[in-house]
Design a protein around this motif. Structure first.
Motif, short mmCIF file in Angstrom:
data_model
loop_
_atom_site.label_atom_id
_atom_site.label_comp_id
_atom_site.label_asym_id
_atom_site.label_seq_id
_atom_site.Cartn_x
_atom_site.Cartn_y
_atom_site.Cartn_z
N TYR A 254 0.70 4.38 -11.60
CA TYR A 254 0.32 3.16 -11.17
C TYR A 254 -1.21 2.81 -11.40
CZ TYR A 254 3.60 4.16 -7.31
OH TYR A 254 4.71 4.43 -6.49
N GLY A 255 -2.02 3.81 -12.22
CA GLY A 255 -3.13 3.42 -12.65
C GLY A 255 -3.35 2.64 -13.81
N TYR B 288 -2.99 5.39 -2.72
CA TYR B 288 -2.26 4.45 -3.80
C TYR B 288 -3.54 4.05 -4.96
CZ TYR B 288 1.64 4.78 -0.73
OH TYR B 288 2.64 5.09 -0.05
N HIS B 289 -4.57 4.45 -4.62
CA HIS B 289 -5.70 3.79 -5.52
C HIS B 289 -6.52 5.08 -6.23
CE1 HIS B 289 -5.58 -0.77 -4.99
NE2 HIS B 289 -4.87 -0.24 -3.76
N LEU B 290 -7.17 5.37 -5.27
CA LEU B 290 -8.44 6.55 -5.70
C LEU B 290 -7.60 7.52 -6.56
CD1 LEU B 290 -10.45 6.87 -2.82
CD2 LEU B 290 -11.21 5.74 -4.81
N PRO B 291 -6.51 8.07 -6.17
CA PRO B 291 -5.99 9.58 -7.03
C PRO B 291 -5.83 9.02 -8.56
CG PRO B 291 -4.98 9.21 -4.83
CD PRO B 291 -5.59 7.93 -5.22
N ASP C 240 -5.42 -2.36 -17.15
CA ASP C 240 -5.53 -3.78 -17.54
C ASP C 240 -6.59 -4.41 -17.05
OD1 ASP C 240 -3.04 -3.21 -18.73
OD2 ASP C 240 -1.93 -4.00 -17.19
N LEU C 241 -7.09 -4.12 -15.80
CA LEU C 241 -8.24 -4.81 -15.40
C LEU C 241 -9.41 -4.55 -16.16
CD1 LEU C 241 -7.99 -4.77 -11.62
CD2 LEU C 241 -8.16 -6.80 -12.94
N TYR C 242 -9.74 -3.13 -16.64
CA TYR C 242 -10.80 -2.82 -17.17
C TYR C 242 -10.73 -3.77 -18.62
CZ TYR C 242 -13.84 -0.17 -20.33
OH TYR C 242 -14.89 0.57 -21.20
N GLU C 243 -9.58 -3.77 -19.12
CA GLU C 243 -9.46 -4.51 -20.68
C GLU C 243 -9.75 -6.02 -20.22
OE1 GLU C 243 -9.31 -3.38 -23.56
OE2 GLU C 243 -9.24 -1.51 -22.83
N ARG D 151 3.55 -1.42 -8.70
CA ARG D 151 5.17 -1.14 -9.05
C ARG D 151 5.74 -1.66 -10.13
NH1 ARG D 151 7.20 2.58 -4.94
NH2 ARG D 151 5.74 2.46 -3.39
N ARG D 152 4.83 -2.36 -11.11
CA ARG D 152 5.42 -2.68 -12.39
C ARG D 152 5.31 -1.59 -13.33
NH1 ARG D 152 2.91 -8.36 -14.43
NH2 ARG D 152 3.32 -9.64 -12.67
N PHE D 153 4.77 -0.44 -12.85
CA PHE D 153 4.61 0.95 -13.57
C PHE D 153 5.34 1.72 -12.95
CE2 PHE D 153 0.85 -1.86 -14.41
CZ PHE D 153 1.09 -2.29 -15.62
N ASP D 154 6.30 1.56 -12.35
CA ASP D 154 7.59 2.50 -11.69
C ASP D 154 8.10 3.13 -12.80
OD1 ASP D 154 6.61 2.62 -8.93
OD2 ASP D 154 8.59 1.29 -8.46
#
Length: 338
Positions: free
Chosen positions: A299-300, A16-19, A305-308, A122-125
């Motif tokens: 999901y990415g 759920y993260h690395l891909p 958002d975290l990068y920003e 899941r906000r980005f489902d």
């Protein structure tokens, strides 16, 4: 460039993260910590350091963000450790075991000028983003009711459990998906009705929940069960002028489980068979029925958002207040267990 490391090398990190992270040119994965290499079951990624020495991760000056992808009962201790070493932190959901733990973690991060947040991917489902699109087009009229279903037929899961742990309950494990969606879009409800059950009897696993969140004349229902042989629609939205029904869930998880990864152009994308149907009546009294093309999920976007936030100083999208509200709802739900 945002340089990150992971605590945990299991399904969460690798599925759920690395891909999604590995697709992003502005993010570098430097190190993954795994407590016991003997239990390693995922293929290693070229160019990434793997270690069973947590200090190597925590003391690496290049790493700005550490992602905690471990069991919920270890989130609090690992997150505190990350913040104590002056690293930003992303934490898998459920964020913490209690709202008190969450408050302490947020206060600690604020004092240190660090970012800590839950991985609410899941906000980005696709289905949730599509529902937002339909609502905002206005054809439904004033909203009256939204039903959100997250169903399975997995009786073997609750049947194998003979004790109850709130942090491992179905409400915590799956309510954290849908409740975050509700809170992120509709905000804080005026009041909530809880129906949380142990269908196999007291002292067993929580395997059913039905929460009704009220916003004036609007009711948003979040429903889930391990005993649904035939799933209910993912979303049903009713307004004064129409309704929208989306039967199929976002397909990202489906594809990830098949090891069909985001570098495929059709990853997670609905075909016409997955599209929802909008039915509404116009000002002239004519009834229309339209197939609505799904909005693509990703999901990415949590990492974008975290990068920003970390690199460019933008505000967090997933706020402390939203996460605390979710934690409080989960706690209250467990207290209302039947």
């Amino acid at each position: 460039m945002l340089t990150i490391g992971y605590i945990g090398n299991g399904k969460s990190t690798n599925r759920y993260h690395l891909p999604f992270v590995l697709q992003r040119e502005n993010i570098k994965v430097k190190t993954i910590y795994q407590r016991n290499p003997k239990h390693e079951s995922w293929e290693r990624i070229a160019g990434v350091n793997y270690t069973s020495d947590l200090d190597k991760l925590l003391h690496d000056k290049d790493i700005q963000l550490i992602v905690v992808c471990t069991r919920t009962d270890s989130h609090y201790e690992y997150t505190k450790l990350v913040l104590e070493h002056n690293k930003h932190c992303l934490v898998e959901k459920p964020f913490m075991e209690t709202s008190e733990q969450a408050k302490e973690i947020f206060a600690m991060a604020s004092k240190k000028g660090l970012i800590v947040q839950a991985y609410q991917n899941r906000r980005f489902d696709s289905d949730f983003l599509t529902v937002q699109k339909v609502i905002e087009e206005g054809k439904l009229g004033n909203l009256l009711e939204v039903e959100m279903h997250y169903d399975y037929y997995r009786p073997e899961v609750p049947e194998s459990a003979h004790s109850f742990n709130p942090a491992e309950s179905f409400l915590y494990g799956h309510g954290c998906h849908t409740l975050d969606q509700v809170i992120s879009y509709f905000g804080k409800p005026e009041h909530i009705h809880y129906d949380v059950r142990q269908l196999l009897g007291q002292g067993r696993m929580n395997d059913y929940f039905d929460l009704d969140l009220y916003y004036g004349e609007l009711k948003v229902s979040v429903k889930s069960s391990y005993f649904r042989l035939k799933e209910r629609p993912s979303f049903v939205v009713y307004g004064k002028k129409g309704c929208f029904v989306k039967y199929s869930k976002d397909r990202q998880e489906e594809h990830l489980k098949l090891f069909y990864m985001p570098d495929n152009k059709d990853f997670g994308i609905d075909t016409i068979n997955h599209y929802g149907v909008l039915t509404y009546i116009d000002e002239e009294g004519t009834i229309h029925e339209e197939t609505v093309k799904s909005v693509n999920g990703d999901y990415g976007r949590v990492y974008d958002d975290l990068y920003e936030a970390i690199i460019n100083g933008n505000d967090k999208t997933i706020t402390d207040e939203q996460t605390l509200l979710q934690m409080e709802i989960l706690e209250t739900g467990v207290k209302n267990l039947k």
